[in-house]
Design a protein around this motif. Structure first.
Motif, PDB file in Angstrom:
ATOM      1  N   ASN A   9      15.927  11.980   7.346  1.00 51.94           N
ATOM      2  CA  ASN A   9      14.944  11.308   6.479  1.00 51.94           C
ATOM      3  C   ASN A   9      14.572  12.205   5.303  1.00 51.94           C
ATOM      4  N   ALA A  71      14.116   8.352  -6.297  1.00 52.42           N
ATOM      5  CA  ALA A  71      13.145   7.304  -5.971  1.00 52.42           C
ATOM      6  C   ALA A  71      11.787   7.605  -6.583  1.00 52.42           C
ATOM      7  N   THR A  72      11.447   8.898  -6.681  1.00 49.73           N
ATOM      8  CA  THR A  72      10.147   9.232  -7.288  1.00 49.73           C
ATOM      9  C   THR A  72      10.084   8.696  -8.716  1.00 49.73           C
ATOM     10  N   ILE A  75       9.751   4.876  -8.601  1.00 50.87           N
ATOM     11  CA  ILE A  75       8.392   4.466  -8.223  1.00 50.87           C
ATOM     12  C   ILE A  75       7.437   4.671  -9.410  1.00 50.87           C
ATOM     13  N   ASN A 151       8.563   7.145   6.159  1.00 50.73           N
ATOM     14  CA  ASN A 151       9.476   8.290   6.258  1.00 50.73           C
ATOM     15  C   ASN A 151       9.114   9.236   7.390  1.00 50.73           C
ATOM     16  N   LYS A 202      19.175   9.712   0.279  1.00 50.47           N
ATOM     17  CA  LYS A 202      18.716   9.316   1.613  1.00 50.47           C
ATOM     18  C   LYS A 202      19.762   8.448   2.312  1.00 50.47           C
TER      19      LYS A 202
END
Ligand code: PLP
Length: 385
Positions: A9, A71-72, A75, A151, A202
């Motif tokens: 993860n 992903a940060t 987002i 997560n 991921k």
């Protein structure tokens, strides 16, 4: 000493097919995809192909896929972009209490910018309180952000239901689906969300590449502006090797989901069986309703990080809570939100598997952890009282 890696993860090992595809691009596909000569056209073709792979993984249109760096970033773009598009003086955003730091911290940033941010609680099993969500949505809300699978604990949010409720009230919905790829079939139409974030590293693609799904009618103001790449929604010369890598990984992960889920489910089952047989241990998160392959167990009275460091000496890679906060001092906001009792709060250890994890590795890792817990408790006999 062979390494046993149960920290998927945090990040995954790139697949051989992904590595090959990336290496080929680094060699021959180096041109700028905006160039109109042959090599440029080829690089552009590689992006088109990868975009099709990611779109198919999500049941989306190719034009709805925006490549980002992680992903940060996705987002950030989703939440800041959707809030900016409202044009309101004080937009309203709802997030859950168990979001990843990426969402949590943007929530704080938005608040400092004058946005009203409301945090929706979870129950003791880590599941979102839908009644509370519905109540909060009675006040006009612009954006709701939901983590699909946590997560740290693997607990699954009822995203379809939450999205239906939120959209019925006119709010836009963003889903953080980073931890579900290849474990739960993803279909943005069935989910009904407006935006969804993914992270390549991921799911066996390289680091430095992420995805933002942006529904074609989503209200959105771009966050990284310049030179019109990604349909004007994310400027900057494209990371072609990363994009090719995530495309190859997406194709791989879209196939064989039932088999992968069964395999990971067997590994989780065995992890729970063995780890919960250790005295004074506790499963964090629902026994069912978690993403397969993630198990979070606390050992009363000892530090999870001490277990992680002791296990690391025997070649077993684990994590205490989320890897992103591993270097920070303090307990997990996720476990705190779930009301995990104080004596278990700092003793959490996360085990996260992937499709290549074997049952034999899980058995060996459990043996190492049993020994580590017994050793640490022997150092502090008050710990197991
Ligand atoms: N969301 C979740 C649920 C995550 O687990 C992570 C990474 O741990 C992120 C977002 C951030 O991903 P990235 O490392 O691509 O920025």
């Amino acid at each position: 000493m062979a390494m046993i890696y149960l920290d998927n993860n945090a990040t995954t090992r790139p697949l051989p097919a992904v590595r090959d595809a990336v290496m080929e691009v680094l060699g021959d596909g180096f041109a700028n995809p905006s160039s109109i000569h042959g090599p440029g056209e080829s690089a552009k073709g590689l992006i088109t192909e990868a975009r099709a792979g990611v779109a198919s993984l999500l049941g989306a249109r190719e034009t709805e896929i925006v490549f980002t760096s992680c992903a940060t970033e996705s987002i950030n773009a989703a939440l800041r972009g959707a809030v900016a598009a409202t044009g309101k003086e004080r937009p309203r955003v709802l997030i859950t209490a168990v979001e990843h730091e990426a969402v949590h911290d943007i929530g704080q940033w938005l608040e400092a910018e004058g946005v009203e941010v409301v945090v929706i609680p979870v129950d003791g099993g880590g599941v979102l309180d839908l009644v509370r969500l519905e109540q909060e949505l009675r006040i006009e809300t612009d954006v709701v952000s939901l983590i699909y699978a946590n997560n740290e604990t693997g607990v699954i949010t009822p995203v379809e239901e939450a999205t239906r409720i939120a959209r019925a009230r006119g709010a836009m919905v963003h889903v953080d689906a980073v931890q579900v790829v290849g474990k739960i079939p993803l279909d943005v139409a069935a989910l009904g969300c407006d935006m969804l974030s993914l992270s390549g590293h991921k799911f066996h693609a390289p680091k430095g590449i992420g995805v933002l799904y942006l529904r074609r009618d989503a209200r959105f103001r771009p966050f990284v502006v310049g030179a019109g790449q990604e349909g004007g929604r994310r400027g900057g010369t494209e990371n072609v090797p990363g994009i090719v890598g995530i495309g190859a990984a997406a194709v791989h992960m879209a196939a064989g989901i039932p088999e992968r889920r069964d395999h990971l489910g067997r590994l989780s089952g065995r992890l729970e069986e063995r780890l919960l047989s250790i005295p004074d241990s506790r499963l964090n998160g629902l026994p069912a309703g978690r993403v397969p392959g993630t198990v979070n167990v606390s050992f009363r009275g000892i530090e999870g990080s001490a277990v992680v460091l002791t296990a690391a000496r025997a070649g077993v890679c684990l994590s205490a809570g989320s890897a992103c906060s591993a270097a920070q001092y303090g307990g997990s906001h996720v476990l705190e939100a779930m009301g995990v009792p104080f004596e278990y709060l700092h003793g959490a250890v996360r085990f996260s598997c992937c499709e290549t994890t074997s049952l034999a590795e899980v058995e060996e890792a459990c043996g190492v952890v049993e020994t580590a817990v017994a050793y640490l408790r022997s150092m502090d006999p008050s710990a197991a009282k």
